[in-house]
Design a protein around this motif. Structure first.
Motif, mmCIF file in Angstrom:
data_model
loop_
_atom_site.group_PDB
_atom_site.id
_atom_site.type_symbol
_atom_site.label_atom_id
_atom_site.label_comp_id
_atom_site.label_asym_id
_atom_site.label_seq_id
_atom_site.Cartn_x
_atom_site.Cartn_y
_atom_site.Cartn_z
ATOM 1 N N ASN A 24 1.097 -1.258 -0.017
ATOM 2 C CA ASN A 24 -0.082 0.016 -0.232
ATOM 3 C C ASN A 24 0.801 1.275 -0.101
ATOM 4 O O ASN A 24 0.573 2.324 -0.637
ATOM 5 C CB ASN A 24 -0.958 -0.088 1.285
ATOM 6 N N LEU A 25 1.888 1.288 0.829
ATOM 7 C CA LEU A 25 2.826 2.488 0.776
ATOM 8 C C LEU A 25 3.579 2.529 -0.453
ATOM 9 O O LEU A 25 3.803 3.692 -1.108
ATOM 10 C CB LEU A 25 3.898 2.280 2.066
ATOM 11 N N ALA A 26 3.931 1.543 -1.158
ATOM 12 C CA ALA A 26 4.714 1.442 -2.487
ATOM 13 C C ALA A 26 3.579 2.206 -3.318
ATOM 14 O O ALA A 26 4.085 3.109 -4.234
ATOM 15 C CB ALA A 26 5.021 0.291 -2.810
ATOM 16 N N ARG A 27 2.389 1.898 -3.375
ATOM 17 C CA ARG A 27 1.356 2.385 -4.169
ATOM 18 C C ARG A 27 1.295 3.997 -4.216
ATOM 19 O O ARG A 27 1.167 4.817 -4.948
ATOM 20 C CB ARG A 27 -0.125 1.621 -4.297
ATOM 21 N N GLU A 28 0.994 4.215 -2.823
ATOM 22 C CA GLU A 28 1.107 5.773 -2.438
ATOM 23 C C GLU A 28 2.231 6.366 -3.045
ATOM 24 O O GLU A 28 2.003 7.457 -3.219
ATOM 25 C CB GLU A 28 0.932 5.793 -0.972
ATOM 26 N N ILE A 29 3.475 6.123 -2.856
ATOM 27 C CA ILE A 29 4.668 6.403 -3.219
ATOM 28 C C ILE A 29 4.624 6.865 -4.564
ATOM 29 O O ILE A 29 4.902 8.055 -5.138
ATOM 30 C CB ILE A 29 6.107 5.775 -2.771
ATOM 31 N N GLU A 30 4.131 5.738 -5.249
ATOM 32 C CA GLU A 30 4.118 5.876 -6.884
ATOM 33 C C GLU A 30 2.994 6.828 -7.454
ATOM 34 O O GLU A 30 3.270 8.027 -8.286
ATOM 35 C CB GLU A 30 3.803 4.497 -7.305
ATOM 36 N N LEU A 31 1.980 6.926 -6.475
ATOM 37 C CA LEU A 31 0.815 8.062 -6.681
ATOM 38 C C LEU A 31 1.523 9.402 -6.462
ATOM 39 O O LEU A 31 1.413 10.280 -7.321
ATOM 40 C CB LEU A 31 -0.218 7.809 -5.962
ATOM 41 N N HIS A 32 2.357 9.700 -5.324
ATOM 42 C CA HIS A 32 2.746 10.876 -5.003
ATOM 43 C C HIS A 32 3.881 11.330 -6.103
ATOM 44 O O HIS A 32 4.084 12.599 -6.596
ATOM 45 C CB HIS A 32 3.316 11.009 -3.702
ATOM 46 N N ARG A 33 4.617 10.292 -6.664
ATOM 47 C CA ARG A 33 5.737 10.584 -7.673
ATOM 48 C C ARG A 33 4.927 11.136 -8.982
ATOM 49 O O ARG A 33 5.455 12.007 -9.603
ATOM 50 C CB ARG A 33 6.554 9.533 -7.955
#
Length: 103
Positions: A24-33
């Motif tokens: 979930n955190l990896a998806r959030e990071i990708e979204l923020h990027r």
């Protein structure tokens, strides 16, 4: 032995939860990027527009209007001002000026 199995099971569940959290955190990071990338592009566009603004007419173009036919306009003028000395050629010239013609 049962306590060891229970501890192992709890550890496995905690590991699964932490893996889900990590994903979930990896998806959030990708979204923020992605958002950051988009905002940087928009900032570059704004900086370029600030350095090279388009002419005022491109920023606020005048609305297009459809002008009446010269004869109709002349008839309306004559109805309003009975003593008007304007003729059809005058009205045509005025309409050409309004349309931006060199005329």
């Amino acid at each position: 032995m049962q306590a060891a199995n229970r501890a192992k099971h709890e550890w496995e569940e905690a590991f699964k939860e932490s893996e889900i959290d990590r994903q979930n955190l990896a998806r959030e990071i990708e979204l923020h990027r992605s958002i950051i990338h988009q905002l940087r592009g928009e900032n570059e566009e704004l900086a370029e527009l600030k350095q090279n603004p388009p002419p005022a007419i491109e920023q606020n173009p005048a609305p297009t209007i459809e002008l009446p036919e010269p004869a109709d306009l002349l008839n309306r003028l004559k109805a309003r001002r009975k003593k008007s000395k304007a003729d059809l050629a005058d009205v045509e010239a005025i309409l050409e000026l309004l349309e931006g013609g060199d005329g």
